[in-house]
Design a protein around this motif. Structure first.
Motif, PDB file in Angstrom:
ATOM      1  N   SER A 177       0.831  -1.207   0.000  1.00  0.00           N
ATOM      2  CA  SER A 177       0.000   0.000   0.000  1.00  0.00           C
ATOM      3  C   SER A 177       0.867   1.259   0.000  1.00  0.00           C
ATOM      4  O   SER A 177       2.071   1.201   0.228  1.00  0.00           O
ATOM      5  CB  SER A 177      -0.866   0.021   1.264  1.00  0.00           C
ATOM      6  OG  SER A 177      -0.074   0.416   2.373  1.00  0.00           O
ATOM      7  N   PRO A 178       0.254   2.396  -0.261  1.00  0.00           N
ATOM      8  CA  PRO A 178       0.998   3.658  -0.167  1.00  0.00           C
ATOM      9  C   PRO A 178       1.624   3.865   1.216  1.00  0.00           C
ATOM     10  O   PRO A 178       2.681   4.475   1.328  1.00  0.00           O
ATOM     11  CB  PRO A 178      -0.078   4.710  -0.451  1.00  0.00           C
ATOM     12  CG  PRO A 178      -1.067   4.008  -1.321  1.00  0.00           C
ATOM     13  CD  PRO A 178      -1.106   2.599  -0.808  1.00  0.00           C
ATOM     14  N   TRP A 179       1.001   3.330   2.250  1.00  0.00           N
ATOM     15  CA  TRP A 179       1.580   3.431   3.601  1.00  0.00           C
ATOM     16  C   TRP A 179       2.941   2.734   3.638  1.00  0.00           C
ATOM     17  O   TRP A 179       3.919   3.280   4.149  1.00  0.00           O
ATOM     18  CB  TRP A 179       0.619   2.791   4.607  1.00  0.00           C
ATOM     19  CG  TRP A 179       1.033   2.934   6.040  1.00  0.00           C
ATOM     20  CD1 TRP A 179       0.819   4.021   6.844  1.00  0.00           C
ATOM     21  CD2 TRP A 179       1.722   1.970   6.849  1.00  0.00           C
ATOM     22  NE1 TRP A 179       1.343   3.781   8.095  1.00  0.00           N
ATOM     23  CE2 TRP A 179       1.891   2.535   8.122  1.00  0.00           C
ATOM     24  CE3 TRP A 179       2.216   0.683   6.614  1.00  0.00           C
ATOM     25  CZ2 TRP A 179       2.526   1.863   9.164  1.00  0.00           C
ATOM     26  CZ3 TRP A 179       2.842   0.015   7.656  1.00  0.00           C
ATOM     27  CH2 TRP A 179       2.994   0.598   8.920  1.00  0.00           C
ATOM     28  N   TYR A 203       4.943   8.281  10.978  1.00  0.00           N
ATOM     29  CA  TYR A 203       5.096   6.984  10.305  1.00  0.00           C
ATOM     30  C   TYR A 203       6.092   6.097  11.039  1.00  0.00           C
ATOM     31  O   TYR A 203       5.890   4.896  11.186  1.00  0.00           O
ATOM     32  CB  TYR A 203       5.544   7.179   8.848  1.00  0.00           C
ATOM     33  CG  TYR A 203       4.409   7.598   7.953  1.00  0.00           C
ATOM     34  CD1 TYR A 203       3.489   6.665   7.506  1.00  0.00           C
ATOM     35  CD2 TYR A 203       4.250   8.918   7.577  1.00  0.00           C
ATOM     36  CE1 TYR A 203       2.442   7.036   6.689  1.00  0.00           C
ATOM     37  CE2 TYR A 203       3.196   9.309   6.766  1.00  0.00           C
ATOM     38  CZ  TYR A 203       2.302   8.363   6.319  1.00  0.00           C
ATOM     39  OH  TYR A 203       1.260   8.741   5.526  1.00  0.00           O
TER      40      TYR A 203
ATOM     41  N   GLU B 138      -2.180   6.092   2.459  1.00  0.00           N
ATOM     42  CA  GLU B 138      -1.042   6.371   3.329  1.00  0.00           C
ATOM     43  C   GLU B 138      -1.461   6.383   4.785  1.00  0.00           C
ATOM     44  O   GLU B 138      -0.636   6.566   5.666  1.00  0.00           O
ATOM     45  CB  GLU B 138      -0.388   7.708   2.943  1.00  0.00           C
ATOM     46  CG  GLU B 138       0.423   7.593   1.659  1.00  0.00           C
ATOM     47  CD  GLU B 138       1.155   8.876   1.296  1.00  0.00           C
ATOM     48  OE1 GLU B 138       0.957   9.894   1.975  1.00  0.00           O
ATOM     49  OE2 GLU B 138       1.922   8.838   0.325  1.00  0.00           O
ATOM     50  N   ARG B 139      -2.770   6.215   5.037  1.00  0.00           N
ATOM     51  CA  ARG B 139      -3.214   6.121   6.431  1.00  0.00           C
ATOM     52  C   ARG B 139      -3.182   4.670   6.858  1.00  0.00           C
ATOM     53  O   ARG B 139      -3.632   3.774   6.142  1.00  0.00           O
ATOM     54  CB  ARG B 139      -4.631   6.683   6.572  1.00  0.00           C
ATOM     55  CG  ARG B 139      -4.608   8.178   6.446  1.00  0.00           C
ATOM     56  CD  ARG B 139      -5.927   8.772   6.902  1.00  0.00           C
ATOM     57  NE  ARG B 139      -6.244   9.898   6.037  1.00  0.00           N
ATOM     58  CZ  ARG B 139      -7.348   9.984   5.325  1.00  0.00           C
ATOM     59  NH1 ARG B 139      -8.263   9.046   5.399  1.00  0.00           N
ATOM     60  NH2 ARG B 139      -7.555  11.026   4.565  1.00  0.00           N
ATOM     61  N   PHE B 140      -2.678   4.453   8.051  1.00  0.00           N
ATOM     62  CA  PHE B 140      -2.459   3.089   8.533  1.00  0.00           C
ATOM     63  C   PHE B 140      -3.715   2.228   8.454  1.00  0.00           C
ATOM     64  O   PHE B 140      -3.686   1.110   7.950  1.00  0.00           O
ATOM     65  CB  PHE B 140      -1.932   3.134   9.971  1.00  0.00           C
ATOM     66  CG  PHE B 140      -1.719   1.777  10.566  1.00  0.00           C
ATOM     67  CD1 PHE B 140      -0.611   1.027  10.209  1.00  0.00           C
ATOM     68  CD2 PHE B 140      -2.625   1.242  11.463  1.00  0.00           C
ATOM     69  CE1 PHE B 140      -0.411  -0.227  10.742  1.00  0.00           C
ATOM     70  CE2 PHE B 140      -2.427  -0.015  12.001  1.00  0.00           C
ATOM     71  CZ  PHE B 140      -1.324  -0.754  11.645  1.00  0.00           C
ATOM     72  N   ALA B 143      -4.703   1.377   4.870  1.00  0.00           N
ATOM     73  CA  ALA B 143      -3.684   0.779   4.007  1.00  0.00           C
ATOM     74  C   ALA B 143      -3.921  -0.690   3.634  1.00  0.00           C
ATOM     75  O   ALA B 143      -3.726  -1.071   2.483  1.00  0.00           O
ATOM     76  CB  ALA B 143      -2.305   0.948   4.652  1.00  0.00           C
TER      77      ALA B 143
END
Ligand SMILES: Nc1ncnc2c1ncn2[C@@H]1O[C@H](COP(=O)(O)OP(=O)(O)O)[C@@H](O)[C@H]1O
Ligand SMILES: [Mg+2]
Lengths: 330, 308
Positions: A177-179, A203, B138-140, B143
């Protein structure tokens, strides 16, 4: 010499509870080190608070079992925040120093005479795992011919490997994922990530907490399997074994830490069996060269050598991508 | 309404710079950045000591000056990567003092680095995707669930591919960024910064290491940023580039702003010639090497001795 015996010993360990504990610890480290570039040298501390979170809640404070399980997940989270807030804004090496120190402090506190009433001192705590054992659906153990597991072990292994599988699925889902992309970018250059508007500190904190909680799962599993917690289990050796497993399998790969841990215990047990058969009475190595006691430690030397050679000739580990390693950072 | 429109266009962008005073620290009709009394010292060395500077919105401003003048340090201070000893500065009237670098970027001020910072072990396209803002994935908590962010990822990828094509990096799409040449890294970094959709782009020596054939198209890209309504502030040693594309030039020397003005006026300004250009203002400064300087100094000394 009995080759089958060596294989039996190796496989028993490779699929056994130790491999599960270290697979979980290494999956956590993989999130820290492999993906985010965080140097956590205190993974044993996260594993320990996972184990003690369960044991202390149930034994010392008389909490119900389910609450113990919850605490076993919450404790590593709290530890991550306590360690992360002061260090994650600093250079990477500070985290390494603080985590290794914290893990040792925790181990001494858990084993201390002064806190014996809470943590059970060097004998640790037991008597919290009954609900786990009672939930065992198996009526007997399993015999796979070459290896066999008893009824209790079979239940532990089932739960343990399911935990490992779930963690792998989670890591896989997160890292595509982007994360996950932000984490890998932080590993490469955190200033670049900042310049693109990402809150790097947040993060890193999430990564530290997630990897810590997965390490804590390893502790919870170990506590349930042994039905006891003992401080000496959570020494720095645990952290370094977990790192060895991670590097063996390949960092920044979903299956790397799992394969690494299995292989690590396969080799440790296999080599141990091999040398104990080879040296001493009836062995082919004369005792002038190697005595019984020497045989019991030589496996660590051989394994260390093997890891060194692996790092030289295949630095990406077994699963890694050669191309990635070939690129220099600048 | 019409009057307002013309009013707008006459104060914003390059047009607004017509007739602006060329004194250091002069007022601009429509400044996007205003900085006051910024100082930064390293030990005993004052790296930056800027009394007042304004950057015109919608224009291309060049920041030039000899090595060690404090240009990079000034960039670091404006973008929050370094903290000044004193001073205040604003973006769109909003104070940026003490604001974290990532928040500065989100406010629309995005910079590149003199020493390029590509993410070596990510592919070129992944580098680009990282730049996009407001990504749900981009949020946990979101994701792990691809259906929550897959569509947005496709949009991000489309935008990234367009930019890659524009910067002639589309053939490198799947390569690791670490395998790119120095010039390609500069291009990637600039393209990645544009993924943020910044209002103000700050480029620290964007041309360093870029091959001459590419320079021309890169100049075109920088100009097109202005045409899109963005503001560009860049540090550069390549005088051709400065002359060619900048609407305004600010000259720094020893931490201070010593002159500013249009490229023509700056290059004719005696203060600039004294502080920086010396006798070499017709040559490309990046070509100045120590050997040549030494040879010239020696020649001068020899002349003086002859005169005796
Ligand atoms: N982190 C630092 N520590 C000490 N001195 C620094 C640091 N950063 C910059 N400097 C000094 O500040 C001055 C300005 O540097 P810099 O901003 O990089 O100049 P420029 O980008 O204009 O070439 C130089 O003399 C440099 O040596
Ligand atoms: Mg510089």
């Amino acid at each position: 010499m009995d080759i089958l015996d060596i294989l039996r010993a190796a496989l028993q360990q490779a699929l056994g509870p130790q491999a599960i504990v270290f697979a979980l610890a290494a999956i956590g480290l993989n999130i820290h080190f492999g993906y985010t570039g965080l140097l956590n040298f205190g993974q044993a501390g996260f594993v320990a608070v996972g184990a003690y979170g369960l044991a202390v809640s149930v034994v010392t404070f008389g909490a119900p079992f389910w609450l113990g399980i919850v605490m076993s997940l919450v404790a590593p989270l709290v530890l991550a925040v306590i360690l992360g807030v002061p260090t994650l804004r600093l250079r990477a090496d500070y985290l390494a120093i603080v985590t290794i120190a914290a893990a040792e402090v925790l181990r001494f506190v858990f084993g201390s005479v002064e806190m014996k009433d809470t943590f059970g001192g060097s004998n640790g705590l037991n008597g919290f795992a009954r609900p786990f054992q009672q939930a065992n659906p198996y009526s007997s153990g399993i015999d796979l011919g070459i290896i066999s597991f008893g009824r209790n072990d079979l239940w532990s292994l089932t739960v343990g490997w399911i935990l490992v599988a779930l963690c792998c699925v989670l890591v896989w889902a997160l890292m595509r994922s982007p994360w996950g992309r932000v984490l890998r970018s932080i590993r490469e250059d955190e200033d670049a990530v900042r310049s693109l508007g990402k809150n790097v500190f947040a993060y890193k904190m999430q990564a530290l907490a997630l990897g810590g909680v997965i390490g804590g799962l390893g502790g919870m599993f170990l506590a349930l399997k042994q039905a006891s917690v003992v401080p000496s289990d959570y020494s720095t050796l645990m952290t370094f074994y977990a790192f060895a497993a991670l590097l063996l399998g390949g960092a920044a790969r979903v299956m790397g830490p799992v394969i690494g841990s299995i292989l690590f215990w396969f080799l440790i047990a296999g080599l141990g069996s091999f040398f104990s058969q080879s040296a001493g009475e009836g062995g082919w190595i004369p005792s002038v060269i190697m005595t019984d006691t020497q045989a019991s430690v030589i496996r660590y030397i051989v394994l260390g050598l093997a890891i060194m050679l692996l790092m030289i000739f295949r630095p990406q580990g077994i699963f890694g991508d050669r191309r990635e390693i070939a690129i220099d950072g600048r | 309404m019409d009057a307002e429109m013309t009013e707008q266009t006459s104060t914003t962008g390059p047009a607004g710079l017509v007739g602006v005073s060329t004194e250091p620290g002069s007022k601009k009709p429509d400044p996007i950045v205003v900085a006051d009394n910024i100082t930064r010292t390293f030990g005993g060395l004052t790296a930056v000591d800027v009394d007042h500077v304004e950057i015109q919105r919608g224009a291309i401003t060049a920041l030039i000056g000899p090595n060690g003048a404090g240009k990079t340090t000034f960039f670091n201070l404006l973008t929050g990567f370094d903290q000044p000893n004193s001073g205040s500065w604003t973006l769109d009237g909003k104070s940026l003092k003490g604001v974290a670098p990532y928040k500065v970027a989100r406010l629309g001020m995005v910079r590149t680095f003199q020493l390029t910072k590509v993410l070596a072990k990510l592919t070129v396209i992944e580098n680009m995707r990282l730049g996009a803002t407001g990504q749900k994935g981009e949020r946990f908590w979101a994701a792990p669930f691809k259906f929550l962010w897959g569509k947005q990822e496709d949009e991000v990828t489309k935008k990234a591919d367009e930019l890659l094509a524009r910067f002639l990096l589309d053939k490198k799409r799947e390569d690791f960024a670490g395998s790119l040449s120095g010039g390609q890294r500069k291009l990637l970094e600039m393209a990645r910064a544009l993924m943020v959709d910044p209002e103000l782009v700050m480029l620290d020596e964007p041309m360093a290491g870029v091959n001459p054939a590419l320079k021309q198209s890169l100049l075109g890209h920088v100009k097109s940023l202005r045409d899109e309504g963005r503001t560009v502030l860049f540090v550069e040693h390549d005088m051709d580039m400065v002359r060619d594309i900048s609407d305004w030039v600010v000259v720094m020397a020893q931490g201070k702003i010593v002159a500013e003005g249009t490229p023509e006026s700056v290059m004719a300004d005696q203060r600039v010639i004294d502080a920086y250009l010396g006798a070499h203002h017709d040559t490309d400064l990046s070509e100045l090497d120590e050997e040549r300087l030494e040879a010239e100094v020696e020649a001068e000394i020899a002349q003086e001795e002859d005169a005796k």
